[in-house]
Design an enzyme around this catalytic site. Structure first.
Site, PDB file in Angstrom:
ATOM      1  N   HIS A 151     -27.641 -28.600  35.799  1.00 52.46           N
ATOM      2  CA  HIS A 151     -26.318 -28.619  35.296  1.00 52.46           C
ATOM      3  C   HIS A 151     -25.530 -29.880  36.494  1.00 52.46           C
ATOM      4  O   HIS A 151     -25.432 -29.736  37.453  1.00 52.46           O
ATOM      5  CB  HIS A 151     -25.086 -28.041  35.287  1.00 52.46           C
ATOM      6  CG  HIS A 151     -24.193 -27.805  34.196  1.00 52.46           C
ATOM      7  ND1 HIS A 151     -22.790 -28.277  34.734  1.00 52.46           N
ATOM      8  CD2 HIS A 151     -24.294 -27.189  32.652  1.00 52.46           C
ATOM      9  CE1 HIS A 151     -22.238 -28.114  33.810  1.00 52.46           C
ATOM     10  NE2 HIS A 151     -23.003 -27.863  32.772  1.00 52.46           N
ATOM     11  N   ASP A 191     -27.336 -23.262  27.784  1.00 53.36           N
ATOM     12  CA  ASP A 191     -28.375 -23.516  26.924  1.00 53.36           C
ATOM     13  C   ASP A 191     -29.245 -23.152  26.638  1.00 53.36           C
ATOM     14  O   ASP A 191     -30.746 -23.547  25.647  1.00 53.36           O
ATOM     15  CB  ASP A 191     -28.701 -25.297  26.712  1.00 53.36           C
ATOM     16  CG  ASP A 191     -26.882 -25.423  26.242  1.00 53.36           C
ATOM     17  OD1 ASP A 191     -26.629 -24.535  25.484  1.00 53.36           O
ATOM     18  OD2 ASP A 191     -26.483 -26.563  26.383  1.00 53.36           O
TER      19      ASP A 191
HETATM   20  N1  CMC Z   1     -36.203 -30.903  34.877  1.00 54.70           N
HETATM   21  C1  CMC Z   1     -36.420 -31.288  35.997  1.00 54.70           C
HETATM   22  N2  CMC Z   1     -35.525 -31.565  37.697  1.00 54.70           N
HETATM   23  C2  CMC Z   1     -34.462 -31.582  37.363  1.00 54.70           C
HETATM   24  C3  CMC Z   1     -33.716 -31.651  35.982  1.00 54.70           C
HETATM   25  C4  CMC Z   1     -34.717 -30.917  34.938  1.00 54.70           C
HETATM   26  N3  CMC Z   1     -34.371 -30.014  34.055  1.00 54.70           N
HETATM   27  N4  CMC Z   1     -32.597 -31.654  36.512  1.00 54.70           N
HETATM   28  C5  CMC Z   1     -32.844 -32.240  37.229  1.00 54.70           C
HETATM   29  N5  CMC Z   1     -33.120 -32.209  37.959  1.00 54.70           N
HETATM   30  C6  CMC Z   1     -33.565 -33.338  38.838  1.00 54.70           C
HETATM   31  C7  CMC Z   1     -33.665 -34.839  39.536  1.00 54.70           C
HETATM   32  O1  CMC Z   1     -35.016 -35.807  38.712  1.00 54.70           O
HETATM   33  C8  CMC Z   1     -32.936 -35.218  40.523  1.00 54.70           C
HETATM   34  O2  CMC Z   1     -34.459 -34.946  41.364  1.00 54.70           O
HETATM   35  P1  CMC Z   1     -34.517 -35.870  43.122  1.00 54.70           P
HETATM   36  O3  CMC Z   1     -33.122 -35.176  43.448  1.00 54.70           O
HETATM   37  O4  CMC Z   1     -35.307 -35.617  43.006  1.00 54.70           O
HETATM   38  O5  CMC Z   1     -34.541 -37.041  42.063  1.00 54.70           O
HETATM   39  C9  CMC Z   1     -32.518 -33.704  40.909  1.00 54.70           C
HETATM   40  O6  CMC Z   1     -32.878 -32.511  40.384  1.00 54.70           O
HETATM   41  C10 CMC Z   1     -30.585 -34.106  40.064  1.00 54.70           C
HETATM   42  O7  CMC Z   1     -30.277 -34.667  39.001  1.00 54.70           O
HETATM   43  P2  CMC Z   1     -29.961 -35.628  38.072  1.00 54.70           P
HETATM   44  O8  CMC Z   1     -30.818 -35.859  37.124  1.00 54.70           O
HETATM   45  O9  CMC Z   1     -29.164 -36.634  39.420  1.00 54.70           O
HETATM   46  O10 CMC Z   1     -28.095 -34.444  37.982  1.00 54.70           O
HETATM   47  P3  CMC Z   1     -27.017 -34.859  36.916  1.00 54.70           P
HETATM   48  O11 CMC Z   1     -25.783 -33.947  37.628  1.00 54.70           O
HETATM   49  O12 CMC Z   1     -27.039 -35.949  36.775  1.00 54.70           O
HETATM   50  O13 CMC Z   1     -27.608 -34.090  35.865  1.00 54.70           O
HETATM   51  C11 CMC Z   1     -28.704 -32.946  33.923  1.00 54.70           C
HETATM   52  C12 CMC Z   1     -27.108 -33.028  35.096  1.00 54.70           C
HETATM   53  C13 CMC Z   1     -27.627 -31.246  33.089  1.00 54.70           C
HETATM   54  C14 CMC Z   1     -28.567 -33.480  32.763  1.00 54.70           C
HETATM   55  C15 CMC Z   1     -29.968 -32.492  33.831  1.00 54.70           C
HETATM   56  O14 CMC Z   1     -30.164 -31.371  35.241  1.00 54.70           O
HETATM   57  C16 CMC Z   1     -30.868 -32.594  32.755  1.00 54.70           C
HETATM   58  O15 CMC Z   1     -31.376 -33.371  31.935  1.00 54.70           O
HETATM   59  N6  CMC Z   1     -31.022 -30.833  32.722  1.00 54.70           N
HETATM   60  C17 CMC Z   1     -31.954 -30.950  31.609  1.00 54.70           C
HETATM   61  C18 CMC Z   1     -31.179 -30.938  30.275  1.00 54.70           C
HETATM   62  C19 CMC Z   1     -29.894 -29.875  30.148  1.00 54.70           C
HETATM   63  O16 CMC Z   1     -30.240 -28.536  29.826  1.00 54.70           O
HETATM   64  N7  CMC Z   1     -28.988 -30.091  29.534  1.00 54.70           N
HETATM   65  C20 CMC Z   1     -27.668 -28.903  29.192  1.00 54.70           C
HETATM   66  C21 CMC Z   1     -26.699 -29.502  29.964  1.00 54.70           C
HETATM   67  S1  CMC Z   1     -25.294 -27.659  30.015  1.00 54.70           S
HETATM   68  C22 CMC Z   1     -24.928 -27.965  28.329  1.00 54.70           C
HETATM   69  C23 CMC Z   1     -23.577 -28.760  28.774  1.00 54.70           C
HETATM   70  O17 CMC Z   1     -22.422 -28.510  29.531  1.00 54.70           O
HETATM   71  O18 CMC Z   1     -24.028 -30.144  28.089  1.00 54.70           O
END
Ligand code: CMC
Length: 428
Positions: free
Chosen positions: A307, A364
């Site tokens: 998240h 979710d």
């Molecule tokens: N699976 C595998 N690796 C992940 C995931 C995941 N679901 N989420 C984050 N990471 C890794 C990412 O690769 C990165 O690794 P590194 O530091 O080695 O490069 C690290 O964790 C940080 O990730 P980020 O993409 O920089 O984090 P963010 O804050 O930009 O993204 C997110 C948050 C929710 C978009 C992301 O965690 C994601 O894509 N999750 C899956 C989609 C999901 O479940 N979304 C629903 C969010 S809850 C509903 C809402 O409030 O909208």
């Protein structure tokens, strides 16, 4: 602590006011920055940018705290219902019995949608995604209520639009589902409460009597409450940004629905079940998918994990996990896809990759599981999220207008070509 932050730029020093929130959160007010220095701030994804001050929702991602108007989400999910929480978010206080009765009554009285809306709905192919239908029909409401387009509506006009929107969105959502099935649409039954009426419109058939299950009604109230607001997320920021141009509440919410649709936001609950189905079809080896999620050369991510703001745990996920267990138990459901979900959850919670990055199941991950258990088709999951988020969008739009916020218009740093002369096509 100083009420100013000092910034030194090109040898000149600038004092920028520090703003403190009611929970002691700190911000540096950079409103004067560009005028005084020519600099802007660069923050892609707005990870460190406060776009507004807001008195609606408090969220502490490190501590796993979520409160609506000061009330902890745990108490609201346990003791309130969705309509009461909607009132709280929109009007800022818990309603008296008379206020709640009136609000609920008004919502029931506006549940019909104009018959001409059905004609618009009939024009959609049955394969249309219900989120596209939802945003289109919400936008179409402007055609039936043109007064809502008034750029400076009165309080009474805004209140009426709020009631219409809350009331009609559930009818439109249920009808979008019936459209995808090719089945007759159910008109609202105003003898039922909001959640029961929605379930009736979704699942009743003219051929048999429909019994509303109280376990499902309770779970639905909880799900909608948990989704009702989440401060300045992607769709809410969209609603505020669109509304800042003085676009109507219907248009702003329609835009919010589109923003919610994406798989990185509200579309994640649909993506979770699709991911679980794909793992099942591939032999059910959850460990293989954990490895794929960790592989930086593989675009696969574990949907429903991680998240942007919760870096410890998602308090909504804790509540909803219990609800998922209760609903599955009460309905006696044993679904292989849900067993894969449990395996994935266990594997990820103990794997150093996920532990180090603080990637926990988010709301979710479990909401998709409950929706599947209560018979909501996968394509409708994000629509359910939109139904829940609606009071938050409304509250944020209303606050933005009441605070008389200026039109939203970010800046950029240009990285393209510098000026160059046009060359005729035969000289290129
Ligand atoms: N699976 C595998 N690796 C992940 C995931 C995941 N679901 N989420 C984050 N990471 C890794 C990412 O690769 C990165 O690794 P590194 O530091 O080695 O490069 C690290 O964790 C940080 O990730 P980020 O993409 O920089 O984090 P963010 O804050 O930009 O993204 C997110 C948050 C929710 C978009 C992301 O965690 C994601 O894509 N999750 C899956 C989609 C999901 O479940 N979304 C629903 C969010 S809850 C509903 C809402 O409030 O909208």
């Amino acid at each position: 602590m100083s009420d100013f932050a000092e910034l030194t730029l090109e040898g000149k020093s600038l004092q920028l006011p520090v703003v403190t929130g009611s929970e002691n959160e700190k911000a540096i007010d950079i409103n004067a920055l560009r005028a005084q220095t020519g600099y802007i701030t660069l923050d892609s994804g707005y990870k460190n940018t406060g776009a507004t001050t807001s008195a609606i929702t408090y969220l502490d991602g490190e501590q796993g705290i979520l409160r609506y108007r000061g009330y902890p989400i745990e108490q609201l999910a346990e003791r309130s219902n969705f309509i009461e929480v909607a009132f709280l978010l929109i009007y800022g206080h818990l309603p008296s019995q008379a206020e709640l009765d009136n609000f609920s009554y008004q919502i029931k009285m506006h549940s019909l949608v104009n018959e001409d809306m059905r004609k618009i709905l009939d024009g959609f192919p049955s394969a249309a995604h219900p989120m596209g239908i939802l945003s289109s029909l919400v936008s179409s409401l402007t055609a039936f209520y043109p007064d809502s387009l008034h750029p400076n509506p009165t309080k009474e006009e805004v209140d009426l639009t709020i009631i219409r929107l809350i009331s009609k969105l559930s009818t439109i959502a249920a009808w979008a589902h019936k459209n995808s099935q090719g089945h007759p649409k159910n008109y609202p039954d105003n003898s039922l409460d909001y959640c029961s009426n929605f379930l009736y419109m979704m699942f009743a058939y003219p051929t048999e009597k429909y019994q509303v299950n109280p376990v499902v009604v309770d779970a639905l109230n909880k799900l909608l409450i948990l989704h009702a607001d989440h401060e300045q997320n992607c769709s809410t920021s969209t609603v505020r940004l669109v509304g800042s141009s003085h676009a109507s509440l219907y248009s702003s919410v329609s835009a919010g629905i589109n923003a919610l649709w994406g798989p990185l936001h509200g579309g994640a609950n649909q993506a979770v079940i699709e991911m679980l189905e794909a793992i099942k079809a591939d032999g059910g080896d959850s460990k293989k998918y954990i490895e794929k999620a960790k592989d930086k050369n593989d675009p696969f991510r574990l949907m429903g994990f991680g998240h942007r703001v919760y870096k410890n745990f998602d308090p909504r996920a804790t509540i909803i996990k219990k609800t998922a267990d209760d609903v599955l138990g009460a309905l006696g459901i044993n679904d292989p896809v849900l067993n894969i979900a449990k395996e994935l959850e266990q594997a990820a919670l103990t794997d150093p990759y996920f532990v180090e990055r603080k990637l926990y199941p988010n709301v979710d991950f479990y909401s998709g599981i409950i929706y599947r258990a209560i018979g909501i088709p996968t394509e409708m999951f994000t629509v359910m999220f939109a139904l829940g988020r609606l009071p938050g969008w409304i509250a944020q739009w209303k606050e933005m207008r009441e605070q008389k916020e200026p039109i939203g218009r970010p800046r950029q740093i240009y990285t393209g070509e510098t000026t160059r002369d046009y060359t005729p096509i035969n000289e290129r």
